[in-house]
Design a protein around this motif. Structure first.
Motif, PDB file in Angstrom:
ATOM      1  N   ALA A  26       0.864  -1.365   0.062  1.00 12.36           N
ATOM      2  CA  ALA A  26       0.024   0.003  -0.085  1.00 12.36           C
ATOM      3  C   ALA A  26       0.798   1.215   0.002  1.00 12.36           C
ATOM      4  O   ALA A  26       0.799   2.232  -0.657  1.00 12.36           O
ATOM      5  CB  ALA A  26      -0.745   0.036   1.132  1.00 12.36           C
ATOM      6  N   ASP A  27       1.806   1.168   0.796  1.00 13.04           N
ATOM      7  CA  ASP A  27       2.926   2.393   0.974  1.00 13.04           C
ATOM      8  C   ASP A  27       3.504   2.558  -0.532  1.00 13.04           C
ATOM      9  O   ASP A  27       3.321   3.597  -0.878  1.00 13.04           O
ATOM     10  CB  ASP A  27       3.720   2.397   1.843  1.00 13.04           C
ATOM     11  N   LEU A  28       3.785   1.479  -1.168  1.00 15.38           N
ATOM     12  CA  LEU A  28       4.734   1.789  -2.511  1.00 15.38           C
ATOM     13  C   LEU A  28       3.736   2.247  -3.435  1.00 15.38           C
ATOM     14  O   LEU A  28       4.115   3.071  -4.490  1.00 15.38           O
ATOM     15  CB  LEU A  28       5.369   0.340  -2.812  1.00 15.38           C
ATOM     16  N   ALA A  29       2.499   1.564  -3.400  1.00 13.42           N
ATOM     17  CA  ALA A  29       1.588   1.883  -4.502  1.00 13.42           C
ATOM     18  C   ALA A  29       0.822   3.384  -4.378  1.00 13.42           C
ATOM     19  O   ALA A  29      -0.048   3.841  -4.976  1.00 13.42           O
ATOM     20  CB  ALA A  29       0.456   0.659  -4.494  1.00 13.42           C
ATOM     21  N   GLU A  30       1.128   3.872  -3.077  1.00 19.56           N
ATOM     22  CA  GLU A  30       0.440   5.133  -2.692  1.00 19.56           C
ATOM     23  C   GLU A  30      -1.195   4.938  -2.587  1.00 19.56           C
ATOM     24  O   GLU A  30      -1.981   5.915  -3.060  1.00 19.56           O
ATOM     25  CB  GLU A  30       0.750   6.383  -3.354  1.00 19.56           C
ATOM     26  N   VAL A  31      -1.740   3.721  -2.203  1.00 23.28           N
ATOM     27  CA  VAL A  31      -2.972   3.427  -1.843  1.00 23.28           C
ATOM     28  C   VAL A  31      -3.172   2.963  -0.168  1.00 23.28           C
ATOM     29  O   VAL A  31      -2.151   2.767   0.490  1.00 23.28           O
ATOM     30  CB  VAL A  31      -3.635   2.478  -2.847  1.00 23.28           C
TER      31      VAL A  31
END
Length: 66
Positions: A26-31
């Motif tokens: 989620a952090d890496l995908a900005e979601v």
């Protein structure tokens, strides 16, 4: 298995193969982590932008055809 369920299974498999937690993905995908959970369980109604972002992080592609 329907298309959405197959996509959900592939996302989960790719995340685990990459050694990522749902939170890290989620952090890496900005979601949100909730969005990642929804994608992996084929629930909710995540945006196309969120789907694309998660797929990009995992190195997955989705195709469109007739």
């Amino acid at each position: 298995m329907d298309t959405v369920s197959a996509l959900a299974l592939e996302i989960r498999r790719a995340r685990k193969d990459a050694g990522l937690t749902q939170g890290k993905l989620a952090d890496l995908a900005e979601v949100s982590e909730r969005t990642v959970r929804a994608l992996e369980t084929a629930t909710g109604n995540p945006s196309l932008r969120a789907v694309a972002s998660v797929l990009n992080v995992l190195g997955l592609k989705i195709g469109v055809g007739r």
